[in-house]
Design a protein around this motif. Structure first.
Motif, PDB file in Angstrom:
ATOM      1  N   GLY A   1      19.438   9.947 -14.190  1.00  0.00           N
ATOM      2  CA  GLY A   1      18.183   9.520 -14.795  1.00  0.00           C
ATOM      3  C   GLY A   1      17.521   8.318 -14.145  1.00  0.00           C
ATOM      4  N   VAL A   2      18.156   7.698 -13.130  1.00  0.00           N
ATOM      5  CA  VAL A   2      17.510   6.519 -12.527  1.00  0.00           C
ATOM      6  C   VAL A   2      16.273   6.900 -11.723  1.00  0.00           C
ATOM      7  CG1 VAL A   2      19.451   4.920 -12.379  1.00  0.00           C
ATOM      8  CG2 VAL A   2      19.055   6.527 -10.518  1.00  0.00           C
ATOM      9  N   ARG A   3      16.284   8.089 -11.103  1.00  0.00           N
ATOM     10  CA  ARG A   3      15.180   8.411 -10.195  1.00  0.00           C
ATOM     11  C   ARG A   3      13.880   8.721 -10.928  1.00  0.00           C
ATOM     12  NH1 ARG A   3      17.744   9.137  -5.216  1.00  0.00           N
ATOM     13  NH2 ARG A   3      15.956  10.111  -4.204  1.00  0.00           N
ATOM     14  N   GLU A   4      14.010   9.181 -12.180  1.00  0.00           N
ATOM     15  CA  GLU A   4      12.828   9.637 -12.916  1.00  0.00           C
ATOM     16  C   GLU A   4      11.790   8.529 -13.112  1.00  0.00           C
ATOM     17  OE1 GLU A   4      15.761  10.697 -13.188  1.00  0.00           O
ATOM     18  OE2 GLU A   4      15.838  12.766 -13.905  1.00  0.00           O
ATOM     19  N   THR A   5      12.228   7.290 -13.255  1.00  0.00           N
ATOM     20  CA  THR A   5      11.283   6.208 -13.522  1.00  0.00           C
ATOM     21  C   THR A   5      10.979   5.370 -12.271  1.00  0.00           C
ATOM     22  OG1 THR A   5      13.119   4.822 -14.271  1.00  0.00           O
ATOM     23  CG2 THR A   5      11.843   5.974 -15.974  1.00  0.00           C
ATOM     24  N   ALA A   6      11.477   5.827 -11.113  1.00  0.00           N
ATOM     25  CA  ALA A   6      11.344   5.003  -9.903  1.00  0.00           C
ATOM     26  C   ALA A   6      10.056   5.287  -9.143  1.00  0.00           C
ATOM     27  CB  ALA A   6      12.538   5.214  -8.984  1.00  0.00           C
ATOM     28  N   SER A   7       9.233   6.225  -9.618  1.00  0.00           N
ATOM     29  CA  SER A   7       8.019   6.598  -8.893  1.00  0.00           C
ATOM     30  C   SER A   7       8.419   6.936  -7.461  1.00  0.00           C
ATOM     31  CB  SER A   7       6.983   5.465  -8.995  1.00  0.00           C
ATOM     32  OG  SER A   7       5.753   5.851  -8.405  1.00  0.00           O
TER      33      SER A   7
ATOM     34  N   GLU B   1      16.698   4.017 -16.983  1.00  0.00           N
ATOM     35  CA  GLU B   1      15.253   3.852 -16.778  1.00  0.00           C
ATOM     36  C   GLU B   1      14.912   2.428 -16.345  1.00  0.00           C
ATOM     37  OE1 GLU B   1      15.003   5.095 -20.847  1.00  0.00           O
ATOM     38  OE2 GLU B   1      13.463   3.601 -21.231  1.00  0.00           O
ATOM     39  N   ASN B   2      15.693   1.445 -16.770  1.00  0.00           N
ATOM     40  CA  ASN B   2      15.431   0.072 -16.321  1.00  0.00           C
ATOM     41  C   ASN B   2      15.735  -0.088 -14.833  1.00  0.00           C
ATOM     42  OD1 ASN B   2      14.461  -0.995 -18.693  1.00  0.00           O
ATOM     43  ND2 ASN B   2      16.471  -1.645 -19.407  1.00  0.00           N
ATOM     44  N   ILE B   3      16.763   0.601 -14.365  1.00  0.00           N
ATOM     45  CA  ILE B   3      17.098   0.509 -12.936  1.00  0.00           C
ATOM     46  C   ILE B   3      16.008   1.202 -12.123  1.00  0.00           C
ATOM     47  CG2 ILE B   3      18.834   0.988 -11.176  1.00  0.00           C
ATOM     48  CD1 ILE B   3      20.936   1.025 -13.424  1.00  0.00           C
ATOM     49  N   GLY B   4      15.569   2.368 -12.598  1.00  0.00           N
ATOM     50  CA  GLY B   4      14.480   3.073 -11.912  1.00  0.00           C
ATOM     51  C   GLY B   4      13.205   2.237 -11.897  1.00  0.00           C
ATOM     52  N   MET B   5      12.872   1.636 -13.059  1.00  0.00           N
ATOM     53  CA  MET B   5      11.665   0.814 -13.137  1.00  0.00           C
ATOM     54  C   MET B   5      11.792  -0.449 -12.282  1.00  0.00           C
ATOM     55  SD  MET B   5       9.215   2.091 -15.070  1.00  0.00           S
ATOM     56  CE  MET B   5       8.289   0.666 -15.646  1.00  0.00           C
ATOM     57  N   THR B   6      13.011  -0.964 -12.162  1.00  0.00           N
ATOM     58  CA  THR B   6      13.252  -2.108 -11.272  1.00  0.00           C
ATOM     59  C   THR B   6      12.950  -1.715  -9.830  1.00  0.00           C
ATOM     60  OG1 THR B   6      14.879  -3.194 -12.687  1.00  0.00           O
ATOM     61  CG2 THR B   6      15.088  -3.563 -10.307  1.00  0.00           C
ATOM     62  N   ALA B   7      13.445  -0.538  -9.423  1.00  0.00           N
ATOM     63  CA  ALA B   7      13.186  -0.066  -8.054  1.00  0.00           C
ATOM     64  C   ALA B   7      11.689   0.092  -7.832  1.00  0.00           C
ATOM     65  CB  ALA B   7      13.913   1.258  -7.818  1.00  0.00           C
ATOM     66  N   ARG B   8      10.992   0.654  -8.827  1.00  0.00           N
ATOM     67  CA  ARG B   8       9.537   0.845  -8.706  1.00  0.00           C
ATOM     68  C   ARG B   8       8.822  -0.488  -8.570  1.00  0.00           C
ATOM     69  NH1 ARG B   8       5.764   4.404 -12.887  1.00  0.00           N
ATOM     70  NH2 ARG B   8       3.751   3.880 -11.944  1.00  0.00           N
ATOM     71  N   ALA B   9       9.224  -1.463  -9.407  1.00  0.00           N
ATOM     72  CA  ALA B   9       8.601  -2.792  -9.364  1.00  0.00           C
ATOM     73  C   ALA B   9       8.866  -3.472  -8.015  1.00  0.00           C
ATOM     74  CB  ALA B   9       9.121  -3.654 -10.515  1.00  0.00           C
TER      75      ALA B   9
ATOM     76  N   PRO C   1       0.798  -1.227   0.000  1.00  0.00           N
ATOM     77  CA  PRO C   1       0.000   0.000   0.000  1.00  0.00           C
ATOM     78  C   PRO C   1       0.832   1.279   0.000  1.00  0.00           C
ATOM     79  CG  PRO C   1      -0.571  -1.423   1.881  1.00  0.00           C
ATOM     80  CD  PRO C   1       0.487  -2.138   1.109  1.00  0.00           C
ATOM     81  N   ASP C   2       2.073   1.217   0.480  1.00  0.00           N
ATOM     82  CA  ASP C   2       2.913   2.418   0.479  1.00  0.00           C
ATOM     83  C   ASP C   2       3.536   2.698  -0.890  1.00  0.00           C
ATOM     84  OD1 ASP C   2       2.424   2.796   3.141  1.00  0.00           O
ATOM     85  OD2 ASP C   2       4.191   1.655   3.777  1.00  0.00           O
ATOM     86  N   HIS C   3       3.476   1.708  -1.791  1.00  0.00           N
ATOM     87  CA  HIS C   3       4.093   1.864  -3.122  1.00  0.00           C
ATOM     88  C   HIS C   3       3.150   1.237  -4.136  1.00  0.00           C
ATOM     89  CE1 HIS C   3       7.740   3.177  -1.154  1.00  0.00           C
ATOM     90  NE2 HIS C   3       7.557   2.181  -0.307  1.00  0.00           N
ATOM     91  N   ALA C   4       1.945   1.777  -4.168  1.00  0.00           N
ATOM     92  CA  ALA C   4       0.860   1.123  -4.897  1.00  0.00           C
ATOM     93  C   ALA C   4       0.825   1.466  -6.376  1.00  0.00           C
ATOM     94  CB  ALA C   4      -0.465   1.491  -4.244  1.00  0.00           C
ATOM     95  N   SER C   5       1.661   2.421  -6.816  1.00  0.00           N
ATOM     96  CA  SER C   5       1.551   2.882  -8.196  1.00  0.00           C
ATOM     97  C   SER C   5       2.285   1.968  -9.166  1.00  0.00           C
ATOM     98  CB  SER C   5       2.109   4.306  -8.295  1.00  0.00           C
ATOM     99  OG  SER C   5       2.349   4.630  -9.644  1.00  0.00           O
TER     100      SER C   5
END
Lengths: 247, 247
Positions: free
Chosen positions: B50-56, B20-28, A144-148
């Motif tokens: 540029g890693v932070r931009e895709t990390a939500s 962007e893949n590293i940022g998206m990995t962090a987001r996932a 829930p803290d990282h729901a996006s």
């Protein structure tokens, strides 16, 4: 969709904004065998510049994409519609995880229904009125803290679960051993050679010898050696115990 | 990782190239409650532009990332390692789907082992020598014609399956009805009102009346109406049958 493939759900993106998300959606669909994509009012028109770059080899999904002006038109020929949403809408519909939702979809698809799954805009998702056009909701078991979830990431999870629910989730290869498991007599013979060599090398303190042998035999059993493994190990042991040639 | 959270697997990216893949990995990872990220020799150094931009909002994963020069160093303190790979390597290891692999990982994590999952380079994956450092392999049940999963997409599937295997895959909301199901007497009373109104309106051909009533009652039963639904429907029916005021 080829004639041989089972009926697939349709993926419907509502007003997607970023070309790379549409390309990644196509790639994710291709990964798990989906190819029917509909797009409602893509921002910036269609074809959209830059969508192909992130689609890997799933450009067939983009080439076959159908564009609609409204969600209602995009759903017109479908019999059952699921709306994906990250948050409660106060709507009284069934709420599925992606696994349950795709089990429901797979059942309806194999009964001949046309099924679609709605995905909303990157920032704001689907409107309540759009969710209201669906039979049921799919949501994801996120922290829930990282729901996006990223748009293409949520399509990926749905496509992955569809493939599982459709009974098509076959791994591309298995961990088959190149030779079968070693028969027990080959293992026992290896143990006896090793223990004889270690006896000759003075490795075992006499009072501890029996326990040490049992422990080492346990280690070898945990390896689950194949016939080839036993041959390799015997060769290595021979190499280690070979007397150096006389000078 | 907070003290309250159960032990997590470590995600290890080997020479990732695209920020962007590293940022998206962090987001996932964040989406499914993982936060331990290790990166081996990131192309272009670290921190990477540029890693932070895709990390939500999963920048805590990037802030806590540990950087290593070699795979062996990145694995040094781990007890059990899974290598993700899309293709057969001729190696004699167990091969898991992401669900089975994460079930194995969750079992070992709860027994106190430290577990890591290796992900290779965007274009070429892991080398055979790197796969050789792992205990077992995870591969994905993809369509063989579209087998190329994006790096962050494969991390997402592993994170999703870990959360399920760890028993933490709770949906953020359920389809709870705001009022309970209508008691049968409320439904029957609604049916009788509706049928009386339709009789008064001359809707039923007499020879078909009984069958038509049964069919319409079936439709209403499929709605699984709540108490509130019955009240709303009765209100709508009253509005439709109200005589227009006399002029």
């Amino acid at each position: 969709m080829t004639d041989a493939s089972p009926p697939h759900p349709v993926i419907i993106l509502v007003e997607p904004q970023l070309a790379e998300n549409i390309g990644m959606t196509a790639r994710a669909m291709g990964n798990f065998g989906l190819d029917a994509l509909r797009i409602v009012a893509p921002k910036g028109g269609w074809p959209m510049k830059g969508v192909r770059e992130t689609a890997s080899n799933a450009t067939h999904v983009l080439d076959g994409a159908r564009i609609f002006a409204t969600v209602a038109e995009a759903l017109g020929d479908l019999h059952y519609v699921l709306a994906t949403t990250a948050r409660e809408r106060g709507q009284m519909k069934r709420v599925f995880g992606p696994d349950e939702g795709m089990a429901e979809a797979a059942g309806r698809l194999s009964a001949g229904e046309r099924v679609g799954i709605l995905f909303g805009r990157e920032r704001v998702g689907l409107s309540n009125d759009e969710v209201s056009l669906a039979d049921a909701i799919v949501t994801f078991p996120v922290d829930p803290d990282h729901a996006s979830l990223n748009l293409a990431q949520s399509v990926l999870l749905v496509a992955y679960e569809w493939r599982r629910a459709a009974g098509r989730a076959v791994l591309p290869f298995l961990g088959a051993m190149r030779t079968g498991p070693a028969p027990r007599e080959a293992l026992i013979s290896l143990f006896e050679s090793l223990e004889a060599d270690l006896d000759a090398a003075g490795y075992y303190p006499p009072s501890k010898r029996d326990g040490m042998i049992r422990n080492m035999r346990d280690m070898f059993h945990r390896m689950a050696m194949t016939e080839q493994d036993v041959r390799s190990f015997r060769g290595a042991l021979r190499a280690l115990t070979r007397r150096p040639p006389e000078e």
